[in-house]
Design an enzyme around this catalytic site. Structure first.
Site, PDB file in Angstrom:
ATOM      1  N   ARG A 176      -1.754  -2.788   5.948  1.00 29.10           N
ATOM      2  CA  ARG A 176      -2.056  -4.364   6.000  1.00 29.10           C
ATOM      3  C   ARG A 176      -1.111  -4.694   6.987  1.00 29.10           C
ATOM      4  NH1 ARG A 176      -1.027  -5.519  -0.117  1.00 29.10           N
ATOM      5  NH2 ARG A 176       0.638  -4.205   0.346  1.00 29.10           N
ATOM      6  N   SER A 228      -2.281  -6.110  -5.235  1.00 30.82           N
ATOM      7  CA  SER A 228      -2.686  -6.302  -6.569  1.00 30.82           C
ATOM      8  C   SER A 228      -1.723  -7.533  -7.382  1.00 30.82           C
ATOM      9  CB  SER A 228      -2.318  -5.049  -7.334  1.00 30.82           C
ATOM     10  OG  SER A 228      -2.991  -3.927  -6.854  1.00 30.82           O
TER      11      SER A 228
END
Ligand code: PNS
Length: 167
Positions: A91, A129
């Site tokens: 990311r 998450s």
């Protein structure tokens, strides 16, 4: 057969993970989504069994993707299965140093496997998450962050109001 492992905590699996799994499934003959133990993280919110169930609920569309779990070294798992690659999603730059360190260590421990980094799709750039857990536990909307098939399970467990919202 070229086998790739996509390891992670998957607590829970998100759309970002699914994007990486989907793209890896086009590059390799077989992809194993591996629920792994991360000693740097506090106790997971979902059990290994629940995380595997959630992954199995979202990989049905791919014929070459399976889910498994491992509580030991990833390098040993790679040797056991004959996998030739570890696939990770990257990311923001903040991921890089940690991922680079793990890739070097894994290469030292298992020289037959390469770490392959796939850049995340822009819409998942800041998705994690832990963000999903936080939003769900504060009663927020996790649509668009996790696949629809597991949204209910996550809300059931984490949302403060789920199931007893007054109409
Ligand atoms: O989703 P995560 O928690 O960032 O994934 C990290 C994970 C689970 C892939 C990493 O902690 C891992 O590989 N754990 C297995 C144990 C291991 O092999 N540790 C040495 C890594 S160099």
């Amino acid at each position: 057969m070229r086998i790739a492992v996509v390891p992670g905590s998957f607590d829970p699996v998100t759309n970002g993970h699914l994007d990486i799994i989907n793209r890896a499934s086009k590059l390799f003959d077989k992809v194993i989504v591996l629920v792994s133990y991360n000693p740097n993280k506090q106790k997971a919110r979902f059990s290994v069994k629940e995380r595997l169930e959630m992954i199995n609920a979202v990989i049905g569309d791919f014929d070459n993707v399976v889910a498994d779990c491992n509580d030991g070294l990833l390098a040993d798992y790679l040797e056991r299965t004959g996998a030739c690659a570890i696939v990770k999603g990257l990311r923001a730059v903040t991921d890089f140093e940690y991922e680079f360190q793990m890739a070097l260590a894994n290469r030292q421990l298992c020289s037959t496997a390469e770490t392959v980094f796939l850049t995340t799709s822009p819409m998942n750039m800041y998705l994690s998450s832990s963000m999903v857990r936080e939003i769900a536990s504060l009663g927020g909307d996790i649509n668009g962050f996790v696949p629809p098939a597991i949204r209910g399970v996550i809300l059931e467990r984490l949302s403060p109001n789920h199931g007893n919202i007054k109409k």
